[in-house]
Write a protein that holds these residues in place. Structure first.
Motif, mmCIF file in Angstrom:
data_model
loop_
_atom_site.group_PDB
_atom_site.id
_atom_site.type_symbol
_atom_site.label_atom_id
_atom_site.label_comp_id
_atom_site.label_asym_id
_atom_site.label_seq_id
_atom_site.Cartn_x
_atom_site.Cartn_y
_atom_site.Cartn_z
ATOM 1 N N THR A 7 23.558 69.788 41.059
ATOM 2 C CA THR A 7 22.664 68.742 40.567
ATOM 3 C C THR A 7 22.778 68.600 39.052
ATOM 4 O O THR A 7 22.788 67.486 38.534
ATOM 5 N N GLY A 8 22.909 69.712 38.363
ATOM 6 C CA GLY A 8 23.044 69.671 36.906
ATOM 7 C C GLY A 8 24.286 68.943 36.443
ATOM 8 O O GLY A 8 24.304 68.352 35.366
ATOM 9 N N GLU A 9 25.342 68.959 37.254
ATOM 10 C CA GLU A 9 26.579 68.283 36.885
ATOM 11 C C GLU A 9 26.508 66.775 37.090
ATOM 12 O O GLU A 9 27.228 66.032 36.426
ATOM 13 N N ILE A 10 25.656 66.318 37.988
ATOM 14 C CA ILE A 10 25.623 64.879 38.264
ATOM 15 C C ILE A 10 24.398 64.178 37.683
ATOM 16 O O ILE A 10 24.351 62.954 37.656
ATOM 17 N N CYS A 11 23.429 64.940 37.205
ATOM 18 C CA CYS A 11 22.217 64.309 36.676
ATOM 19 C C CYS A 11 22.479 63.657 35.325
ATOM 20 O O CYS A 11 23.396 64.027 34.604
ATOM 21 N N THR A 86 11.048 68.193 42.476
ATOM 22 C CA THR A 86 12.033 68.462 41.434
ATOM 23 C C THR A 86 13.233 69.177 42.035
ATOM 24 O O THR A 86 13.168 69.701 43.151
ATOM 25 N N ALA A 87 14.303 69.172 41.287
ATOM 26 C CA ALA A 87 15.505 69.909 41.671
ATOM 27 C C ALA A 87 15.852 70.841 40.523
ATOM 28 O O ALA A 87 15.532 70.568 39.366
ATOM 29 N N ARG A 88 16.517 71.917 40.848
ATOM 30 C CA ARG A 88 16.985 72.847 39.824
ATOM 31 C C ARG A 88 18.420 72.512 39.497
ATOM 32 O O ARG A 88 19.150 71.994 40.330
ATOM 33 N N GLU A 89 18.811 72.839 38.302
ATOM 34 C CA GLU A 89 20.142 72.542 37.803
ATOM 35 C C GLU A 89 21.255 73.060 38.706
ATOM 36 O O GLU A 89 22.279 72.411 38.872
ATOM 37 N N ASP A 90 21.044 74.204 39.307
ATOM 38 C CA ASP A 90 22.099 74.811 40.114
ATOM 39 C C ASP A 90 22.005 74.485 41.604
ATOM 40 O O ASP A 90 22.770 75.010 42.409
ATOM 41 N N ASP A 91 21.091 73.584 41.991
ATOM 42 C CA ASP A 91 21.029 73.139 43.383
ATOM 43 C C ASP A 91 22.322 72.407 43.736
ATOM 44 O O ASP A 91 22.866 71.655 42.921
ATOM 45 N N SER A 92 22.793 72.608 44.955
ATOM 46 C CA SER A 92 24.007 71.914 45.388
ATOM 47 C C SER A 92 23.705 70.447 45.679
ATOM 48 O O SER A 92 22.543 70.064 45.882
ATOM 49 N N VAL A 126 24.001 59.898 43.318
ATOM 50 C CA VAL A 126 24.546 60.576 44.498
ATOM 51 C C VAL A 126 25.550 59.672 45.208
ATOM 52 O O VAL A 126 26.641 60.110 45.578
ATOM 53 N N LEU A 127 25.190 58.402 45.371
ATOM 54 C CA LEU A 127 26.102 57.467 46.036
ATOM 55 C C LEU A 127 27.403 57.303 45.261
ATOM 56 O O LEU A 127 28.480 57.194 45.853
ATOM 57 N N ASP A 128 27.319 57.302 43.945
ATOM 58 C CA ASP A 128 28.525 57.206 43.118
ATOM 59 C C ASP A 128 29.444 58.394 43.369
ATOM 60 O O ASP A 128 30.652 58.237 43.576
ATOM 61 N N ILE A 129 28.875 59.597 43.377
ATOM 62 C CA ILE A 129 29.663 60.811 43.628
ATOM 63 C C ILE A 129 30.266 60.778 45.031
ATOM 64 O O ILE A 129 31.450 61.071 45.224
#
Length: 153
Positions: A7-11, A86-92, A126-129
């Motif tokens: 999640t941290g990589e795409i946010c 919320t989501a954490r940075e390291d969530d897949s 998410v859709l972009d990824i």
């Protein structure tokens, strides 16, 4: 196995924020000026921006405009959603999509270990990824056909 998107990589790390005491009409202008449909509401605590809520354009429409309330008389904290997802940075990426589906949300603030704001991730992100991943799969199928034609003309 290989690469694992988090999640941290795409946010998006550029987040439009508001504070609870922000006038609601000012928050609506902030959304318009920044071309966003969501503000992450934060409190400043020990130099960190701690996520305390989310205000969406839909919140304003359903809670203020539809019932005919005066937006100028309200503050963000009067309308924002405090039942945080919320989501954490390291969530897949998979965990993120499951959370969005389970909770029925399109935008999720990304937080660090102390609840501090890191970024925000949207369904569009998410859709972009996923579209990029599907393009890779299509390329693999295409390559397989080319390889077959080369080996067995």
């Amino acid at each position: 196995m290989g690469e694992r998107l988090t999640t941290g990589e795409i946010c998006s790390r550029s987040v439009t924020i508001a504070f609870g005491e922000t006038p609601l009409d000012g928050a609506a202008r902030l959304m318009r000026d920044n071309h966003v449909g969501c503000l992450v509401v934060v409190d400043e605590v020990a130099g960190k921006r701690i996520v305390v809520g989310v205000l969406t354009d839909r919140d304003i429409v359903t809670a203020v405009v539809a019932p005919g309330l005066d937006a100028a008389a309200l503050r963000v904290e009067d309308v924002m959603t405090t039942d945080l997802v919320t989501a954490r940075e390291d969530d897949s990426l998979i965990d993120l999509v499951r959370t969005m589906r389970r909770k029925g949300v399109r935008r999720i603030p990304v937080v660090g270990g102390q609840g501090e704001l890191i970024g925000v991730v949207t369904l569009d992100d998410v859709l972009d990824i996923l579209s990029q991943e599907f393009s890779l799969l299509v390329g693999a199928i295409d390559s397989e056909g080319k390889r077959e034609r080369q080996m067995r003309p």
